[in-house]
Motif scaffolding. Structure first.
Motif, PDB file in Angstrom:
ATOM      1  N   LEU A 137       7.528   7.475  25.417  1.00 44.11           N
ATOM      2  CA  LEU A 137       6.837   6.218  25.714  1.00 44.11           C
ATOM      3  C   LEU A 137       5.802   5.919  24.631  1.00 44.11           C
ATOM      4  CD1 LEU A 137       6.136   3.838  27.586  1.00 44.11           C
ATOM      5  CD2 LEU A 137       4.617   5.386  28.846  1.00 44.11           C
ATOM      6  N   LYS A 138       5.155   6.972  24.136  1.00 45.47           N
ATOM      7  CA  LYS A 138       4.119   6.786  23.106  1.00 45.47           C
ATOM      8  C   LYS A 138       4.707   6.143  21.850  1.00 45.47           C
ATOM      9  CE  LYS A 138       0.737   9.322  20.348  1.00 45.47           C
ATOM     10  NZ  LYS A 138       0.226  10.644  19.951  1.00 45.47           N
ATOM     11  N   SER A 139       5.860   6.661  21.371  1.00 47.64           N
ATOM     12  CA  SER A 139       6.419   6.102  20.138  1.00 47.64           C
ATOM     13  C   SER A 139       6.869   4.656  20.340  1.00 47.64           C
ATOM     14  CB  SER A 139       7.553   6.976  19.591  1.00 47.64           C
ATOM     15  OG  SER A 139       8.563   7.169  20.548  1.00 47.64           O
ATOM     16  N   LEU A 140       7.456   4.350  21.497  1.00 51.53           N
ATOM     17  CA  LEU A 140       7.837   2.955  21.763  1.00 51.53           C
ATOM     18  C   LEU A 140       6.609   2.050  21.755  1.00 51.53           C
ATOM     19  CD1 LEU A 140      10.067   0.847  22.899  1.00 51.53           C
ATOM     20  CD2 LEU A 140       8.708   1.102  24.966  1.00 51.53           C
ATOM     21  N   THR A 141       5.534   2.501  22.421  1.00 54.90           N
ATOM     22  CA  THR A 141       4.321   1.683  22.531  1.00 54.90           C
ATOM     23  C   THR A 141       3.718   1.409  21.153  1.00 54.90           C
ATOM     24  OG1 THR A 141       3.929   2.637  24.721  1.00 54.90           O
ATOM     25  CG2 THR A 141       2.079   1.503  23.688  1.00 54.90           C
ATOM     26  N   VAL A 142       3.656   2.437  20.312  1.00 53.38           N
ATOM     27  CA  VAL A 142       3.112   2.259  18.954  1.00 53.38           C
ATOM     28  C   VAL A 142       3.932   1.217  18.187  1.00 53.38           C
ATOM     29  CG1 VAL A 142       2.769   3.386  16.714  1.00 53.38           C
ATOM     30  CG2 VAL A 142       2.057   4.549  18.805  1.00 53.38           C
ATOM     31  N   ILE A 143       5.267   1.357  18.224  1.00 48.85           N
ATOM     32  CA  ILE A 143       6.141   0.425  17.487  1.00 48.85           C
ATOM     33  C   ILE A 143       5.960  -1.002  18.010  1.00 48.85           C
ATOM     34  CG2 ILE A 143       8.558  -0.230  17.067  1.00 48.85           C
ATOM     35  CD1 ILE A 143       9.131   2.899  17.213  1.00 48.85           C
ATOM     36  N   CYS A 144       6.017  -1.171  19.316  1.00 48.98           N
ATOM     37  CA  CYS A 144       5.920  -2.526  19.889  1.00 48.98           C
ATOM     38  C   CYS A 144       4.565  -3.177  19.596  1.00 48.98           C
ATOM     39  CB  CYS A 144       6.180  -2.491  21.392  1.00 48.98           C
ATOM     40  SG  CYS A 144       7.920  -2.240  21.808  1.00 48.98           S
ATOM     41  N   ARG A 145       3.505  -2.394  19.686  1.00 49.65           N
ATOM     42  CA  ARG A 145       2.170  -2.945  19.382  1.00 49.65           C
ATOM     43  C   ARG A 145       2.075  -3.384  17.921  1.00 49.65           C
ATOM     44  NH1 ARG A 145      -1.662   1.430  22.491  1.00 49.65           N
ATOM     45  NH2 ARG A 145      -1.575   0.491  24.550  1.00 49.65           N
ATOM     46  N   MET A 146       2.588  -2.534  17.028  1.00 48.83           N
ATOM     47  CA  MET A 146       2.530  -2.857  15.593  1.00 48.83           C
ATOM     48  C   MET A 146       3.392  -4.075  15.266  1.00 48.83           C
ATOM     49  SD  MET A 146       0.440  -0.787  14.132  1.00 48.83           S
ATOM     50  CE  MET A 146       0.758  -0.513  12.410  1.00 48.83           C
ATOM     51  N   TRP A 147       4.597  -4.137  15.832  1.00 48.66           N
ATOM     52  CA  TRP A 147       5.478  -5.280  15.566  1.00 48.66           C
ATOM     53  C   TRP A 147       4.864  -6.570  16.100  1.00 48.66           C
ATOM     54  CZ3 TRP A 147      11.367  -3.855  16.400  1.00 48.66           C
ATOM     55  CH2 TRP A 147      11.721  -2.865  15.476  1.00 48.66           C
ATOM     56  N   LYS A 196      10.380  -3.795  29.593  1.00 45.12           N
ATOM     57  CA  LYS A 196      10.373  -5.007  30.447  1.00 45.12           C
ATOM     58  C   LYS A 196       9.129  -5.849  30.194  1.00 45.12           C
ATOM     59  CE  LYS A 196      13.111  -3.395  34.373  1.00 45.12           C
ATOM     60  NZ  LYS A 196      13.001  -2.678  35.655  1.00 45.12           N
ATOM     61  N   GLU A 197       7.990  -5.183  29.978  1.00 46.47           N
ATOM     62  CA  GLU A 197       6.743  -5.918  29.684  1.00 46.47           C
ATOM     63  C   GLU A 197       6.905  -6.754  28.420  1.00 46.47           C
ATOM     64  OE1 GLU A 197       3.244  -3.434  29.445  1.00 46.47           O
ATOM     65  OE2 GLU A 197       3.874  -2.257  31.204  1.00 46.47           O
ATOM     66  N   TYR A 198       7.519  -6.153  27.395  1.00 45.64           N
ATOM     67  CA  TYR A 198       7.712  -6.885  26.135  1.00 45.64           C
ATOM     68  C   TYR A 198       8.803  -7.950  26.255  1.00 45.64           C
ATOM     69  CZ  TYR A 198       4.245  -4.252  23.636  1.00 45.64           C
ATOM     70  OH  TYR A 198       3.029  -3.748  23.224  1.00 45.64           O
ATOM     71  N   SER A 199       9.782  -7.710  27.118  1.00 45.82           N
ATOM     72  CA  SER A 199      10.799  -8.737  27.389  1.00 45.82           C
ATOM     73  C   SER A 199      10.133  -9.994  27.962  1.00 45.82           C
ATOM     74  CB  SER A 199      11.833  -8.229  28.406  1.00 45.82           C
ATOM     75  OG  SER A 199      12.728  -7.338  27.815  1.00 45.82           O
ATOM     76  N   GLU A 200       9.222  -9.779  28.913  1.00 45.16           N
ATOM     77  CA  GLU A 200       8.523 -10.913  29.542  1.00 45.16           C
ATOM     78  C   GLU A 200       7.592 -11.591  28.541  1.00 45.16           C
ATOM     79  OE1 GLU A 200       6.683  -9.367  33.107  1.00 45.16           O
ATOM     80  OE2 GLU A 200       8.651  -8.712  33.858  1.00 45.16           O
ATOM     81  N   LYS A 201       6.880 -10.788  27.779  1.00 39.77           N
ATOM     82  CA  LYS A 201       5.917 -11.331  26.816  1.00 39.77           C
ATOM     83  C   LYS A 201       6.603 -12.194  25.763  1.00 39.77           C
ATOM     84  CE  LYS A 201       2.318  -8.665  25.698  1.00 39.77           C
ATOM     85  NZ  LYS A 201       1.444  -7.688  25.019  1.00 39.77           N
ATOM     86  N   PHE A 202       7.793 -11.791  25.336  1.00 42.36           N
ATOM     87  CA  PHE A 202       8.496 -12.518  24.262  1.00 42.36           C
ATOM     88  C   PHE A 202       9.634 -13.397  24.786  1.00 42.36           C
ATOM     89  CE2 PHE A 202       6.110  -9.468  21.888  1.00 42.36           C
ATOM     90  CZ  PHE A 202       5.813 -10.125  20.697  1.00 42.36           C
ATOM     91  N   SER A 203       9.718 -13.495  26.135  1.00 46.84           N
ATOM     92  CA  SER A 203      10.723 -14.364  26.792  1.00 46.84           C
ATOM     93  C   SER A 203      12.125 -14.106  26.248  1.00 46.84           C
ATOM     94  CB  SER A 203      10.376 -15.845  26.606  1.00 46.84           C
ATOM     95  OG  SER A 203       9.088 -16.097  27.082  1.00 46.84           O
ATOM     96  N   LYS A 204      12.476 -12.824  26.141  1.00 48.21           N
ATOM     97  CA  LYS A 204      13.848 -12.488  25.752  1.00 48.21           C
ATOM     98  C   LYS A 204      14.235 -11.166  26.405  1.00 48.21           C
ATOM     99  CE  LYS A 204      12.993  -9.933  21.402  1.00 48.21           C
ATOM    100  NZ  LYS A 204      13.325  -9.831  19.968  1.00 48.21           N
ATOM    101  N   LYS A 205      15.490 -11.058  26.765  1.00 46.62           N
ATOM    102  CA  LYS A 205      15.984  -9.804  27.336  1.00 46.62           C
ATOM    103  C   LYS A 205      16.115  -8.774  26.216  1.00 46.62           C
ATOM    104  CE  LYS A 205      18.492  -6.814  29.784  1.00 46.62           C
ATOM    105  NZ  LYS A 205      17.821  -5.797  30.569  1.00 46.62           N
TER     106      LYS A 205
END
Length: 349
Positions: A137-147, A196-205
């Motif tokens: 989860l940590k590596s996903l969170t870092v990548i998503c935050r940076m992107w 799912k949080e990022y899906s909602e935030k960016f309005s894409k599946k």
């Protein structure tokens, strides 16, 4: 019947991603046929140009040329199916590898062995989709935050690679020896929830596929119950007629027993999983002479490594299996015959 895997405007009819396997294990032959049968075929760019005549003197030029050749050949086999490449973040001149694949018209870049922080920049202005490989989860969170912060974007697909995977692994040796299936299921669920949080935030599946230890249909059904949209599978495809590896490599999987599959320390600094063979026995006590540097991984220090990983993987791919490194997933010992890609894809349909 399995639902299709939708990655933006791309549709993979059977939700199976074929894992990228270098050096020379998943090239156009395997990837093109997986795509033709309704999956997502993936070419590994790791030292992809080893058969090019100038590879010894100019490995980068040979690799970039081979990326274009292999994507073109895979397209001819794929019958309009979706194609991807797997490019390790730890690759020297990573950006140029990505740009070579984008220029050749690849549909999706899948990237692990490090955090692909600037991957969105390298595909800018193209239709190429991007997918990080994460193990926590940590590596996903870092990548998503940076992107999100740097590029105002999110992944198009997320690959969760668990501790049963083959090749280089995103875990410490201790984690590999102690993590249970139940505990890692919880990690998978936590990553899916964050996606799912990022899906909602960016309005894409943003679909999620799970890799590591996937060998038969019931493994796919298990992770889909956890909320995954599909699976990534490498080891099962090695013992296919269409796999690009030498026949001796495939037979190594068929001959392997459960106790032959070991966690090893790769010379590039990561743990990996491989089949115990004379080569691995030899390098336990003997340092191989490094005759040449093939400019593969940024973390490699040729002064201290016990052997050259490029040479070891090329030897394996070309069938000199007793002199090579035979990367594999935890379930490699379950292979008992050569089958076809079509037969495997039918099982997962």
């Amino acid at each position: 019947m399995s639902k299709s895997l939708k990655i933006g405007d791309l549709e993979v009819k059977i939700p199976v991603v074929q894992g990228g396997m270098g050096v020379g294990i998943s090239l156009s032959g395997l990837a093109g046929n997986v795509s033709a049968c309704g999956g997502l075929g993936v070419i590994s760019t790791a030292q992809i140009g080893w058969r090019e005549p100038d590879f010894y003197e100019k490995p980068f030029e040979a690799n970039f040329r081979a990326i274009e050749k292999e994507i073109k050949k895979a397209r001819e086999l794929a019958k309009g199916g979706v194609l991807g490449v797997n490019i390790m973040v730890a690759t020297q001149r990573y950006e140029e590898y990505v740009k070579s694949a984008v220029k050749a018209g690849i549909d999706i870049v899948i990237s692990g062995a490090g955090l692909p922080i600037d991957l969105p920049k390298y595909v800018e202005g193209s239709k190429t989709k991007i997918a990080p490989i994460v193990s926590s989860l940590k590596s996903l969170t870092v990548i998503c935050r940076m992107w999100e912060r740097k590029y105002q974007t999110a992944p198009d697909l997320v690959v969760i690679e668990g501790p049963k995977a083959g090749g280089h692994l995103g875990f410490s040796r201790e984690e590999l020896e102690t993590v249970t299936d139940e505990a890692y299921d919880d990690v998978i669920v936590s990553i899916i929830e964050k996606v799912k949080e990022y899906s909602e935030k960016f309005s894409k599946k943003i679909p999620v596929v799970v890799a590591g230890g996937i060998y038969e249909r019931k493994d796919m059904e298990h992770v889909m119950k956890l909320g995954a949209d599909g699976v990534q599978m490498g080891t099962r495809f090695v013992t296919t007629k269409e796999c690009d590896a030498d026949e001796a490599y495939k037979q190594s999987y068929i001959k392997a027993k459960k106790e032959d599959i070991k966690i090893v320390q790769s010379p590039v600094g990561m743990p990996g999983r491989a089949i115990l063979n004379p080569f691995l026995e030899k390098v336990k006590t003997e340092k191989c002479k490094i005759k040449h540097c093939y400019q593969c991984i940024v973390t490699c220090d040729k002064k201290t490594i016990p052997y050259c990983i490029t040479e070891a993987l090329v030897n394996a791919a070309e069938g000199r299996v007793d002199e090579g490194l035979l990367f594999c997933g935890e379930n490699a010992y379950r292979a008992d015959k050569i089958e076809t890609v079509a037969e495997i894809m039918e099982e997962f349909r």
